[in-house]
Write a protein that holds these residues in place. Structure first.
Motif, PDB file in Angstrom:
ATOM      1  N   ALA A 107       5.218   2.928 -10.120  1.00 36.22           N
ATOM      2  CA  ALA A 107       5.561   1.994 -11.228  1.00 36.22           C
ATOM      3  C   ALA A 107       6.517   0.892 -10.376  1.00 36.22           C
ATOM      4  O   ALA A 107       6.691  -0.040 -10.788  1.00 36.22           O
ATOM      5  CB  ALA A 107       6.374   2.823 -12.295  1.00 36.22           C
ATOM      6  N   GLN A 108       7.355   1.712  -9.598  1.00 34.87           N
ATOM      7  CA  GLN A 108       8.598   0.914  -8.924  1.00 34.87           C
ATOM      8  C   GLN A 108       7.810  -0.091  -7.837  1.00 34.87           C
ATOM      9  O   GLN A 108       8.245  -1.226  -7.427  1.00 34.87           O
ATOM     10  CB  GLN A 108       9.361   1.659  -7.979  1.00 34.87           C
ATOM     11  CG  GLN A 108      10.734   1.568  -8.279  1.00 34.87           C
ATOM     12  CD  GLN A 108      11.570   2.686  -7.574  1.00 34.87           C
ATOM     13  OE1 GLN A 108      10.927   3.989  -7.156  1.00 34.87           O
ATOM     14  NE2 GLN A 108      12.478   2.346  -6.869  1.00 34.87           N
TER      15      GLN A 108
ATOM     16  N   LEU B 276       7.739  12.085  -9.421  1.00 33.79           N
ATOM     17  CA  LEU B 276       7.874  11.213  -8.217  1.00 33.79           C
ATOM     18  C   LEU B 276       6.863  10.268  -7.957  1.00 33.79           C
ATOM     19  O   LEU B 276       7.168   9.136  -7.664  1.00 33.79           O
ATOM     20  CB  LEU B 276       8.323  12.287  -6.952  1.00 33.79           C
ATOM     21  CG  LEU B 276       8.356  11.393  -5.900  1.00 33.79           C
ATOM     22  CD1 LEU B 276       9.899  10.721  -5.550  1.00 33.79           C
ATOM     23  CD2 LEU B 276       8.198  12.428  -4.404  1.00 33.79           C
ATOM     24  N   VAL B 277       5.744  10.768  -7.945  1.00 37.85           N
ATOM     25  CA  VAL B 277       4.673   9.772  -7.597  1.00 37.85           C
ATOM     26  C   VAL B 277       4.397   8.545  -8.627  1.00 37.85           C
ATOM     27  O   VAL B 277       4.415   7.570  -8.319  1.00 37.85           O
ATOM     28  CB  VAL B 277       3.207  10.466  -7.337  1.00 37.85           C
ATOM     29  CG1 VAL B 277       1.980   9.499  -7.009  1.00 37.85           C
ATOM     30  CG2 VAL B 277       3.420  11.393  -6.229  1.00 37.85           C
TER      31      VAL B 277
ATOM     32  N   VAL C  84       4.702  -1.194   3.263  1.00 42.09           N
ATOM     33  CA  VAL C  84       4.043   0.038   3.132  1.00 42.09           C
ATOM     34  C   VAL C  84       5.251   0.938   2.604  1.00 42.09           C
ATOM     35  O   VAL C  84       6.274   1.280   3.051  1.00 42.09           O
ATOM     36  CB  VAL C  84       3.820   0.457   4.886  1.00 42.09           C
ATOM     37  CG1 VAL C  84       3.323   1.995   4.702  1.00 42.09           C
ATOM     38  CG2 VAL C  84       2.716  -0.269   5.259  1.00 42.09           C
ATOM     39  N   ILE C  85       4.599   1.722   1.492  1.00 40.15           N
ATOM     40  CA  ILE C  85       5.421   2.740   1.051  1.00 40.15           C
ATOM     41  C   ILE C  85       4.940   3.944   1.824  1.00 40.15           C
ATOM     42  O   ILE C  85       3.770   4.199   1.495  1.00 40.15           O
ATOM     43  CB  ILE C  85       5.397   2.767  -0.373  1.00 40.15           C
ATOM     44  CG1 ILE C  85       5.319   1.498  -1.266  1.00 40.15           C
ATOM     45  CG2 ILE C  85       6.332   3.799  -1.033  1.00 40.15           C
ATOM     46  CD1 ILE C  85       6.782   0.651  -0.881  1.00 40.15           C
ATOM     47  N   ASN C  86       5.763   4.619   2.199  1.00 42.55           N
ATOM     48  CA  ASN C  86       5.333   5.962   2.987  1.00 42.55           C
ATOM     49  C   ASN C  86       5.858   7.175   2.363  1.00 42.55           C
ATOM     50  O   ASN C  86       7.143   7.438   2.443  1.00 42.55           O
ATOM     51  CB  ASN C  86       5.878   5.799   4.497  1.00 42.55           C
ATOM     52  CG  ASN C  86       5.261   6.768   5.369  1.00 42.55           C
ATOM     53  OD1 ASN C  86       4.915   7.889   4.876  1.00 42.55           O
ATOM     54  ND2 ASN C  86       5.684   6.389   6.679  1.00 42.55           N
ATOM     55  N   LEU C  87       5.088   8.000   1.645  1.00 43.01           N
ATOM     56  CA  LEU C  87       5.583   9.072   0.969  1.00 43.01           C
ATOM     57  C   LEU C  87       5.084  10.120   1.900  1.00 43.01           C
ATOM     58  O   LEU C  87       3.860  10.582   2.129  1.00 43.01           O
ATOM     59  CB  LEU C  87       4.855   9.446  -0.395  1.00 43.01           C
ATOM     60  CG  LEU C  87       5.067  10.632  -1.140  1.00 43.01           C
ATOM     61  CD1 LEU C  87       6.928  10.843  -1.255  1.00 43.01           C
ATOM     62  CD2 LEU C  87       4.186  10.735  -2.335  1.00 43.01           C
ATOM     63  N   ASP C  88       5.946  11.118   2.344  1.00 48.34           N
ATOM     64  CA  ASP C  88       5.849  12.139   3.261  1.00 48.34           C
ATOM     65  C   ASP C  88       6.758  13.328   3.133  1.00 48.34           C
ATOM     66  O   ASP C  88       8.249  13.034   3.103  1.00 48.34           O
ATOM     67  CB  ASP C  88       6.010  11.763   4.757  1.00 48.34           C
ATOM     68  CG  ASP C  88       5.411  12.614   5.636  1.00 48.34           C
ATOM     69  OD1 ASP C  88       4.466  12.496   6.312  1.00 48.34           O
ATOM     70  OD2 ASP C  88       5.992  14.033   5.737  1.00 48.34           O
TER      71      ASP C  88
ATOM     72  N   ILE D 157       0.708  -1.145   0.134  1.00 55.42           N
ATOM     73  CA  ILE D 157       0.017  -0.022   0.048  1.00 55.42           C
ATOM     74  C   ILE D 157       0.795   1.224  -0.057  1.00 55.42           C
ATOM     75  O   ILE D 157       1.939   1.374   0.494  1.00 55.42           O
ATOM     76  CB  ILE D 157      -0.952   0.091   1.325  1.00 55.42           C
ATOM     77  CG1 ILE D 157      -0.223  -0.029   2.507  1.00 55.42           C
ATOM     78  CG2 ILE D 157      -2.019  -1.148   1.165  1.00 55.42           C
ATOM     79  CD1 ILE D 157      -1.042   0.418   3.850  1.00 55.42           C
ATOM     80  N   LEU D 158       0.448   2.404  -0.565  1.00 59.13           N
ATOM     81  CA  LEU D 158       1.051   3.425  -0.539  1.00 59.13           C
ATOM     82  C   LEU D 158       0.327   4.538   0.425  1.00 59.13           C
ATOM     83  O   LEU D 158      -0.932   4.660   0.239  1.00 59.13           O
ATOM     84  CB  LEU D 158       1.225   4.310  -2.077  1.00 59.13           C
ATOM     85  CG  LEU D 158       1.616   5.715  -2.005  1.00 59.13           C
ATOM     86  CD1 LEU D 158       3.173   5.609  -1.714  1.00 59.13           C
ATOM     87  CD2 LEU D 158       1.297   6.216  -3.236  1.00 59.13           C
TER      88      LEU D 158
END
Ligand code: NAD
Ligand code: TYD
Length: 356
Positions: free
Chosen positions: A70-71, A64-65, A28-32, A3-4
């Motif tokens: 994709a990654q 970036l998102v 968990v991919i955590n974008l902050d 999950i992002l």
């Protein structure tokens, strides 16, 4: 599967990530962006945990998102990232429009491109869950019924207006493009890792430091309060079983005037960490000038999520607030670390010259 999570270093986001990984092994991919409100220290217990990938960046950074999606192709995006403090939105609304409106739009657009390219099952199962607030509904009179999901939007602060705009964009991406979205509108949270510029942690931290406890106006403004872990469990439930395109109100069935909250915090501190002079922390309460446009009352009718998804809060206010006060007493290092130079600048801006 992964999950992002966006905004996962903030108050609710970090509680959500910690709870998620305590209950599941899903990555968990955590974008902050790590604004003043983002605190990587909240997640230090995950430092060597491969199930957590932290990326510092802006939800409004489309490239970036897109790369992240994709990654690490996620099965869901849970969007916590926002500017979240009403008082800050009064002093500087621009950041709120930038992140809450433009940022959410760009995140939605990147999600749409990603989702459009998914194959059948993955496409059908994908979810974009947008975390929003009860403040979009505006202010209630004393006798008005609590907010239901169909209450009209009447935001009154730059914060709530920007969150309302983001909710509308989420809705539009579902109706126009079919993006499988879910929206939650929750009442005031409290609990561990709450930045001490919001009411409850500010009162705990100021009380212990021997500082005034600034109550805006007459202190009779009413909020509904929910322990943060209950908010996290509700979001997990909506993600699992919520109907696509639907909105779920989340609340604690716990309306209280601000002054009662402050008295409760003082009473707990009197019991758990008494003042050396034997007096009550209540002595530190100071009434200060009211917040401009201050909403008088919020109240959430959380019967839809209970009826349709079987969710209700596990904590009462009494159990949740005791846990919270204990957490702050046991984590004074965390408090010291977040009280950096910029925190002091904020206190100066918001409270200095605020006549009683
Ligand atoms: P918070 O201010 O503690 O955390 C917000 C997080 O988002 C921070 O970690 C910050 O660094 C990050 N962030 C800010 N701008 C960003 C950007 N452009 N890109 C990526 N990250 C960014 O907020 P919170 O109290 O944890 O609230 C989380 C969400 O829940 C918000 O959307 C808020 O509107 C909503 N909400 C909060 C409450 C509450 O009582 N705190 C109640 C209902 C809903
Ligand atoms: P806050 O925690 O900022 O949340 P929100 O404005 O999103 O509800 O404030 C909660 C209530 O407490 C709100 O009615 C404003 C009031 N308040 C004070 O009385 N004094 C304070 O110093 C703060 C920060 C808030």
């Amino acid at each position: 599967m992964s999950i992002l999570v966006t905004g996962g270093a903030g108050f609710i986001g970090s509680n959500f990530v910690l709870d998620w990984l305590a209950q599941s092994d899903e990555l968990v991919i955590n974008l902050d962006k790590l604004t003043y409100a983002g605190n990587i220290e909240n997640l230090q217990s995950l430092n060597s945990d491969h199930r957590h990938v932290f990326v510092q960046g802006d939800i409004g950074d489309s490239a970036l998102v897109a790369n992240l999606l994709a990654q690490h192709p996620p099965r869901a995006i849970i969007n916590f990232a926002a500017e979240s403090h009403v008082d800050r939105s009064i002093h500087g609304p621009e950041d709120f429009v930038q992140t809450n409106v433009v940022g959410t739009f760009r995140l939605l657009d990147a999600a749409r491109a990603y989702w459009s390219g998914l194959q059948s099952d993955a496409k059908q199962n994908f979810r974009f869950l947008h975390v929003s607030t009860d403040e979009v509904y505006g202010s209630l009179g004393k006798e008005d019924p609590a907010f239901t999901e169909t209450h009209r939007y009447e935001p009154n602060s730059p914060y709530s207006a920007s969150k309302a705009a983001s909710d509308h964009l989420v809705r539009a991406y579902h109706h126009t493009y079919g993006l499988p979205v879910l929206t939650t509108n929750c009442s005031n949270n409290y609990g561990p890792y709450h930045f001490p510029e919001k009411l409850i942690p500010l009162m705990i931290v100021n009380a212990l430091a021997g500082k005034p406890l600034p109550v805006y106006g007459d202190g009779q403004q009413i909020r509904d309060w929910l322990y943060v872990k209950d908010h996290c469990s509700a979001i997990r439930r909506v993600l699992d079983a919520g109907h696509v395109g639907e909105v779920y109100n989340i609340g604690g069935w716990n309306e209280k005037p601000n002054l009662d909250i402050v008295h409760t915090v003082c009473a707990l501190l009197d019991e758990l960490s008494p003042r050396v002079d034997g007096k009550s922390y209540r002595e530190q309460i100071t009434f200060v000038a009211d917040r401009p446009g201050h909403d008088r009352r919020y109240a959430i009718d959380a019967s839809k999520i209970q009826r349709e998804l079987g969710w209700k809060p596990a904590e009462t206010f009494e159990t949740g607030i005791r846990k919270t006060v204990l957490w702050y007493l046991e984590n004074q290092n965390w408090v010291t670390n977040v009280q950096s130079g910029t925190y002091r600048e904020w206190l100066e801006k918001n409270y200095t010259g605020r006549a009683a």
